[in-house]
Design a protein around this motif. Structure first.
Motif, PDB file in Angstrom:
ATOM      1  N   UNK A 171       0.814  -1.228   0.000  1.00 34.18           N
ATOM      2  CA  UNK A 171       0.000   0.000   0.000  1.00 34.18           C
ATOM      3  C   UNK A 171       0.840   1.267   0.000  1.00 34.18           C
ATOM      4  N   UNK A 172       1.985   1.196   0.684  1.00 37.46           N
ATOM      5  CA  UNK A 172       2.853   2.376   0.710  1.00 37.46           C
ATOM      6  C   UNK A 172       3.455   2.642  -0.655  1.00 37.46           C
ATOM      7  N   UNK A 173       3.824   1.576  -1.388  1.00 33.95           N
ATOM      8  CA  UNK A 173       4.390   1.764  -2.718  1.00 33.95           C
ATOM      9  C   UNK A 173       3.349   2.373  -3.628  1.00 33.95           C
ATOM     10  N   UNK A 174       2.093   1.876  -3.513  1.00 30.05           N
ATOM     11  CA  UNK A 174       1.036   2.428  -4.367  1.00 30.05           C
ATOM     12  C   UNK A 174       0.802   3.894  -4.039  1.00 30.05           C
ATOM     13  N   UNK A 210      -4.170   5.238   4.109  1.00 37.13           N
ATOM     14  CA  UNK A 210      -3.056   5.117   5.041  1.00 37.13           C
ATOM     15  C   UNK A 210      -2.905   6.404   5.809  1.00 37.13           C
ATOM     16  N   UNK A 211      -2.825   6.302   7.078  1.00 39.43           N
ATOM     17  CA  UNK A 211      -2.700   7.502   7.881  1.00 39.43           C
ATOM     18  C   UNK A 211      -2.278   7.092   9.267  1.00 39.43           C
ATOM     19  N   UNK A 212      -2.681   7.833  10.202  1.00 35.32           N
ATOM     20  CA  UNK A 212      -2.225   7.568  11.561  1.00 35.32           C
ATOM     21  C   UNK A 212      -2.755   6.238  12.074  1.00 35.32           C
ATOM     22  N   UNK A 213      -3.979   5.949  11.734  1.00 36.68           N
ATOM     23  CA  UNK A 213      -4.560   4.697  12.214  1.00 36.68           C
ATOM     24  C   UNK A 213      -4.620   3.667  11.115  1.00 36.68           C
ATOM     25  N   UNK A 253       9.525   4.284   3.819  1.00 41.30           N
ATOM     26  CA  UNK A 253      10.350   4.710   2.708  1.00 41.30           C
ATOM     27  C   UNK A 253      11.003   6.012   3.100  1.00 41.30           C
ATOM     28  N   UNK A 254      12.298   6.015   3.119  1.00 41.91           N
ATOM     29  CA  UNK A 254      13.030   7.207   3.491  1.00 41.91           C
ATOM     30  C   UNK A 254      14.385   7.059   2.831  1.00 41.91           C
TER      31      UNK A 254
END
Lengths: 252, 162, 424
Positions: free
Chosen positions: A96-99, A214-217, C61-62
């Motif tokens: 999800x972070x890559x997307x 995606x966020x804090x929670x 990612x950093x």
């Protein structure tokens, strides 16, 4: 700036007006050539380097095989880069972070899958926590095979990407990269690729939603997402798509 | 226990104070799980200050066969500590856990036990009692199931990314 | 504000020796005293109700995190109050995968764990398998393994130094100078490995009972040439660490970890040795051919980032010395204890457990293997890899609080976690 149906990267009403004026063809062609030269020879790379291919990427950026001589600069942020080089295995936790990072890149953007983990998941393909290839959620333009690919192979991949950029700016449609079709007996991953006609649309929607939320929670959002009706329906659909393996029981 | 030389000190301690009689040549000795923390404390006082690892294994129920007697489903947790001196003596022992039982956590003694125990909880599902922060480490927080159990299929999919 | 561009190196010995207090045997005299440990389970709600803490996610990612590593920082202004690291972004299920592979097939899989020094993973796994299966390793193979391990250590430390400089200065801020120099030297090492095994990376050259690739003609002279080049450039790096004012200001006194905390956390390797822990498996629990060569363990006493850097640079010169001592005396003989692998499933084990460890550039890399798996015991029943970086990464909640965010990057770099082996 309007993006037109014919999939060109850059249009502008003034540009179109000038292009229709008689005698300005020569001028705009030269401008276009200049822009193409700039676009293909100044690729700012965003390395999504997760594992071993990241080390070979760094070696390619080092002195022996110098990526910098092609005008590339390695940027740490997606907001200022043209090419995302995905180097390494992408896991279910990381996908999800890559997307999300891909969505943060401004157009025109390109994706280069480096290494067999990014292309197909390598021998981790069947494992519970690995995404079998990034072309299941990203539109890949160039595949650079290897485990890890030699720095010279990565250089070759970037040169081919430059060719593709020039062809695209000359008007050729930007299609899927040519790659040999997966043999039937190896068609194990449960997730069809992005350009696969059998791929359900809800899947892309679900992936984009889970990446965007995606966020804090974060973790709580994914729990709600999976327990929602859309998630359940999709799980059933994907289980049916998968070849003879029966769905595994998940027990605590 | 293969791969490490025989640890006389550990064997004497176990025989004297923990009532362990069997010291197989190819596996670490079996210790009662209720005395796990006591053993670790005593070993740390003896100089085994380097925390090495903890390994949890899941065993499916086994019918009686020539390989061994009948076994119900159980877990085995093996712990290893090391002495950072000449020789690098390794002290390793196992505890047997039935399904649902927990094992005391070594976090109070060794800070390094924190992540190792979290990882074993995540992947095998063994509970470590008195662990201050027992949650998943490797898998996403909302993952269901413990992957390294023997009844967990390796290609279990998770939507939407697989 | 003035910045000195050159400082004197730190004094070799303290001017006045403090009152002699006999420390434990495993600690070098004069080692850093136990630090005030931050509470990793600090309840942030009750910490200070009036403080306005900001949550900053460093990662996954950093540009500076070594791999995909996430540290959730609670900041009071610029100072970190609590740090919560998260791992698992590269969890590839290697241990589960190896439960259905034959022993020979596992070597190229674990190559990818500690992807900066693949030879170490291979050696660790094969040491454990040899212990489990009772396989003998011939003398030539042991020498070859030692040579290869030390060359890999040089390569790994060079890479670490290059990326550490990037962390300090940034790619466009001067860090890339050291980065390019270190990678130039590292390419020499990778050329040696390519001459030996055919690959720059992920060699799959070790097997149960020995090695697969033998030393080619002329390799010894190639090695000596490469080492001469590397050794001539090492004084530059050491001078950078001790004389360059900016470097010293950023690393001295930053990220102090004491020896006691290191051992409790399970940290070995250069990080523990920089804190004064006098323990190196090559000298204290020798394997391969380390009992036939003298290993001088490099220790420092300060326990901060500068000490870790100095230890690693001195380990490079120590490795060069070991390779030079062994390269000409490699005994003749077979390089593998059993016949070449034509049948993949030839090793079986009925049961039994084995644990074998070696000294990787990051610390103690161990493998716990339980035999008697599927296919009549040709696979292990359970394979657990004890990664040194897992413990090193777990030290962050204890060390980061009290430092600023820029120091956090420096500390993360000097701790040297490799996420491939943290997550496996």
């Amino acid at each position: 700036m309007a993006v037109k149906e014919d999939d060109r990267a850059f249009t502008h009403p003034l540009y179109d007006f000038m292009a229709r004026m008689p005698g300005l063809d020569v001028a705009t062609t030269s401008v276009d050539k200049l822009l193409t030269w700039g676009a293909s020879n100044a690729l700012w790379i965003f390395p999504m380097a997760t594992s071993c291919c990241g080390i070979e990427f760094m070696a390619a950026a080092a002195s022996r095989v110098d990526l910098d001589r092609m005008g590339t600069i390695v940027r740490g942020t997606p907001r200022q880069s043209d090419v995302m080089v995905v180097a390494g295995t992408i896991t279910v936790k990381m996908a999800p972070r890559v997307k999300k990072l891909w969505d943060q890149m401004p157009e025109p953007k390109w994706c280069l899958a480096m290494g067999s983990c990014a292309i197909s998941g390598d021998f981790y393909r069947d494992i519970y926590s690995v995404v079998p290839g990034i072309d299941t959620f990203l539109p890949v333009d160039v595949y650079v095979p290897g485990c890890p690919p030699n720095p010279e192979e990565l250089m070759h991949g970037l040169l081919r990407l430059q060719e593709k950029i020039r062809a695209f700016r000359a008007g050729k449609p930007r299609g899927a990269a040519e790659r040999p079709p997966t043999p039937e007996h190896m068609r194990r991953p449960s997730l069809p690729r992005l350009d696969d006609p059998t791929r359900p649309d809800e899947l892309s929607l679900l992936q984009t939603q889970s990446a965007g939320s995606l966020g804090h929670g974060t973790e709580m959002n994914l729990i709600e997402l999976r327990r929602s009706k859309a998630g359940e329906a999709l799980a059933a659909k994907l289980a049916a798509l998968r070849a003879p393996a029966e769905p595994a029981e998940k027990k605590e | 226990m293969k791969g490490a030389p025989k640890n006389e000190e550990l064997e004497q301690l176990l025989a004297a104070e923990f009532g362990v009689t069997e010291f197989p040549a190819d596996a670490p000795p079996l210790v009662d799980r209720t005395r796990h923390l006591e053993l670790a404390t005593k070993l740390k006082a003896l100089g085994y200050r380097l925390y090495v690892t903890v390994v949890a294994t899941h065993y499916l129920p086994q019918a009686a066969s020539k390989a061994g007697p009948e076994q119900p489903e159980h877990f085995e947790v093996a712990t290893a500590l090391r002495k950072p001196t000449q020789g690098g003596a390794l002290a390793a022992w196992r505890c047997k856990l039935a399904v649902g039982e927990g094992i005391p956590s070594l976090v109070g003694l060794f800070a390094g036990a924190d992540w190792q125990e979290r990882e074993q909880f995540d992947l095998v599902g063994v509970r470590f009692d008195d662990h201050p922060d027992l949650r998943r480490l490797m898998m996403p927080d909302d993952w269901e199931g413990h992957p390294l159990r023997k009844d967990y299929a390796i290609d279990t999919a998770c939507t939407p990314w697989r | 504000m003035t910045v000195e561009l050159s400082v004197d190196p730190p004094p070799e010995k303290p001017a006045k020796k403090p009152a002699a207090k006999a420390g434990p045997a495993w600690l070098v005299p004069g080692a850093v005293a136990p630090i005030q440990r931050a509470d990793p389970y600090l309840d942030i709600e009750t910490y200070d109700p009036e403080a306005d803490l900001m949550v900053l996610n460093l990662g996954p990612q950093h540009p500076s995190t070594h791999g995909v590593f996430r540290v959730k920082l609670y900041l009071d202004g610029e100072i970190i109050v609590k740090a919560v690291p998260f791992a698992g972004y590269l969890h590839r299920g290697v241990e589960k995968l190896c439960e259905k592979l034959a022993f020979t097939q596992i070597t190229p899989i674990v190559d990818k764990n500690d992807y900066v020094s693949p030879m170490m993973n291979e050696q660790a796994i094969n040491l454990a398998f040899e212990a489990l299966l009772g396989a003998e390793v011939p003398r030539r193979a042991r020498y070859l393994r030692t040579l290869v391990a030390e060359l890999q250590r040089i390569g790994s430390h060079l890479l670490w130094l290059g990326t550490f400089a990037l962390d300090l200065g940034g790619a466009l801020g001067g860090g890339s100078t050291v980065f390019l120099h270190c990678f130039r030297e590292r390419e020499l090492i990778l050329d040696l490995f390519e001459a030996l095994t055919g690959c720059r990376f992920h060699y799959n050259t070790h097997t149960v009972g020995g090695n697969r690739h033998d030393i080619p003609e002329g390799w010894a002279s190639l090695v000596k040439q490469a080492l001469t080049v590397i050794e001539s450039r090492l004084p530059e790096y050491e001078e950078l660490m001790t004389h360059n004012g900016i470097f010293v200001k950023r690393t001295r006194g930053v990220g102090v970890v004491d020896g006691e905390l290191c051992l409790e956390l399970g940290i070995t390797g250069p990080m523990a040795r920089a804190a004064g822990v006098d323990y190196d498996m090559r000298r204290d629990a020798p394997y391969h051919a380390y009992d036939e060569v003298e290993v001088r363990v490099q220790t420092e006493t300060a326990g901060d980032c500068q000490a870790r850097t100095l230890v690693r640079i001195r380990e490079i010169s120590e490795s060069i010395r070991i390779v030079r001592a062994l390269i000409d005396g490699v005994p003749e003989g077979p390089i593998c204890g059993h016949k070449p692998i034509k049948i993949v499933l030839q090793e079986r084990s009925a049961g039994g457990q084995a644990y074998a460890a070696l000294e990787s550039p990051r610390g103690e890399l161990g493998t716990w293997v339980i035999g008697g798996g599927v296919n009549k015991g040709t696979s292990p029943y359970r394979l657990k890899i004890r990664p040194p970086s897992l413990h090193a990464a777990a030290c962050l909640p204890y060390v980061l609080p009290g430092h600023s965010v820029s120091d956090a990057i420096v500390i993360l770099g000097s701790v040297d976690p490799i996420m491939g082996e943290v997550d496996r």
